[in-house]
Write an enzyme that holds these catalytic residues in place. Sequence first.
Site, short mmCIF file in Angstrom:
data_model
loop_
_atom_site.label_atom_id
_atom_site.label_comp_id
_atom_site.label_asym_id
_atom_site.label_seq_id
_atom_site.Cartn_x
_atom_site.Cartn_y
_atom_site.Cartn_z
N TYR A 263 0.53 -1.49 0.11
CA TYR A 263 0.04 0.03 0.04
C TYR A 263 0.88 1.33 0.02
O TYR A 263 0.39 2.47 -0.92
CB TYR A 263 -0.87 0.27 1.11
CG TYR A 263 -2.11 1.07 0.87
CD1 TYR A 263 -2.91 1.63 0.79
CD2 TYR A 263 -1.01 2.04 2.14
CE1 TYR A 263 -3.89 2.67 0.73
CE2 TYR A 263 -1.96 3.84 2.20
CZ TYR A 263 -3.27 3.39 1.92
OH TYR A 263 -4.12 5.13 1.71
N ASP A 298 -8.08 -3.75 -0.81
CA ASP A 298 -9.92 -2.61 -1.69
C ASP A 298 -9.18 -1.07 -2.52
O ASP A 298 -9.42 -0.97 -3.32
CB ASP A 298 -10.13 -2.79 -0.53
CG ASP A 298 -9.74 -2.00 1.01
OD1 ASP A 298 -9.68 -0.45 1.51
OD2 ASP A 298 -8.29 -2.49 1.59
N LYS A 370 -11.34 -8.68 5.76
CA LYS A 370 -11.44 -7.95 5.72
C LYS A 370 -12.72 -7.23 4.38
O LYS A 370 -11.59 -6.96 3.72
CB LYS A 370 -10.52 -6.76 6.03
CG LYS A 370 -11.22 -5.53 6.48
CD LYS A 370 -10.42 -4.13 6.47
CE LYS A 370 -10.61 -3.08 6.73
NZ LYS A 370 -9.81 -1.97 6.55
#
Length: 516
Positions: A263, A298, A370
């Site tokens: 990320y 995500d 998640k």
Amino acid sequence: MVDKLGLDPTVVARARRLAERAGAPVVQLARSHTTVSVERAVLRLAGVSGADSDGIPWVNRLVDAVRADVGLGHGVAVPVFDALAREGLDDVTVLAQKAAAGSVRFGVPERSGPAKRAARRATTAGLKRVDRRRIERERLIARLGDAPRRPWIYLIVATGDIYEDIPQAQAAARAGADVIAVIRSTGQSLLDYVPEGATREGFAGTYATQENFRLMRSALDETSRELGRYVRLTNYASGLCMPEMAVMAGLERLDMMLNDSMYGILFRDINPIRTFVDQRFSRQIHARAGIIINTGEDNYLTTADAVEAAHTVTVSQLLNEYFAHEAGLADWQLGLGHAFEINPEVPDSFRMELAHALLARELFPDAPLKWMPPTKHMTGDVFRGNLLDGFFNLAGVLTGQGILLVGMMTEAVVTPWLSDRDIALQNVRYVLGGAGDLHEDFVPAPGGFIRSRAHHVLGEAVELLEKIVDDTLLNAIADGTFGIMKRPADRGKGLDGVAAQEPGYFNPVLPAEDQR
């Protein structure tokens, strides 16, 4: 878990082998380097605390002083504890203060044994505190009880003021939230130091500090006793201070930490080598502390198309799993991320979402997972947004997700009001209560759309992993494979804080095989 997709176990096994082959060179790179944040994390475990009058932490001052004298290639532990003995001191924070004043010089002694033993004693005391906090969590869950169901309801607070966050977090827990996530102040991931003390001036989030961690954990413990169930706390171990955040989380008994292997590289332009070195150390701390990591797949779907790039999410999940296992994390600690981000105007969008979510569930049956709500295609129409969140919640129930982030109908429009949160929680409670154990009854038809889509995405993931193995993961990141962001290994923020380990490198926190 019942096999609902009919995945070929040989294909799944091949995908994992390829992920290991793609990740292994990165692990070796991480094992042969250190960073300023890794070394600062070591000193935090050794007891260095506080900051100077300008707000610069003493760990930063001390690491900078060692680095200026001898570099980081040997680690800071031996130079620091050698200097501590020479100065006749027993407090490393006092040594940091003297170093900042320029009255201490550092070197690497020929006889390093005494300094190594002193460093081990000091850091072992810090690690024992982490161990005690883990045991404390386990005892509280046993005494107070846990969330009565899965998925856990995960809800965000982010006022910028820790003293405003606390009552909001407590109210959210009373309204049904199982996990409270305190969003970090905008831009903190790019600070190469951790602010000190309680803070009240964050921007679109609250600064992550050890004191803020302590205050929120204490408040949620109080609410946990009131509710008769343990309420979990989440923050961030990412950015330029990832290892230090992990240490602080372990010391203050946080339960989850956002901690993704790529990320920071993709979305904060942090140097890839810096990130991989820091994330490995941080995950070793998380493993010991019993902390669940939440990964960030995500985010790829907020920049790339959620249909075309679905396989890149699967590849990242497999890589995150490999990196996590290698660092010592167990499956129950892997909150691997994925998201409900397909454009609702696409035909069969919900069926594709079910395919992607169920693929993640079956590839990682023992991981909590998640599941992230829609953000990219929220339009400002709050009624449409609430309906879309309802579909997201239903997908989570149907596919057995473990951690369900509460979607807000005002997402990407305004900072949600408390009333927005109440409506969003009503949506979650209705869907979870009405659906019950519907996932037990939901079995996609053999040869049908959902199964076929899942098999297709897995096949594309294997093909991409084969390319990454041939061309290396660092080159794949540089080429924009994930989230369409191109991040070369020789660029990015924080590269100047990376150092190759020299012969004799010593880190009292790491196992012997991780040191040259």
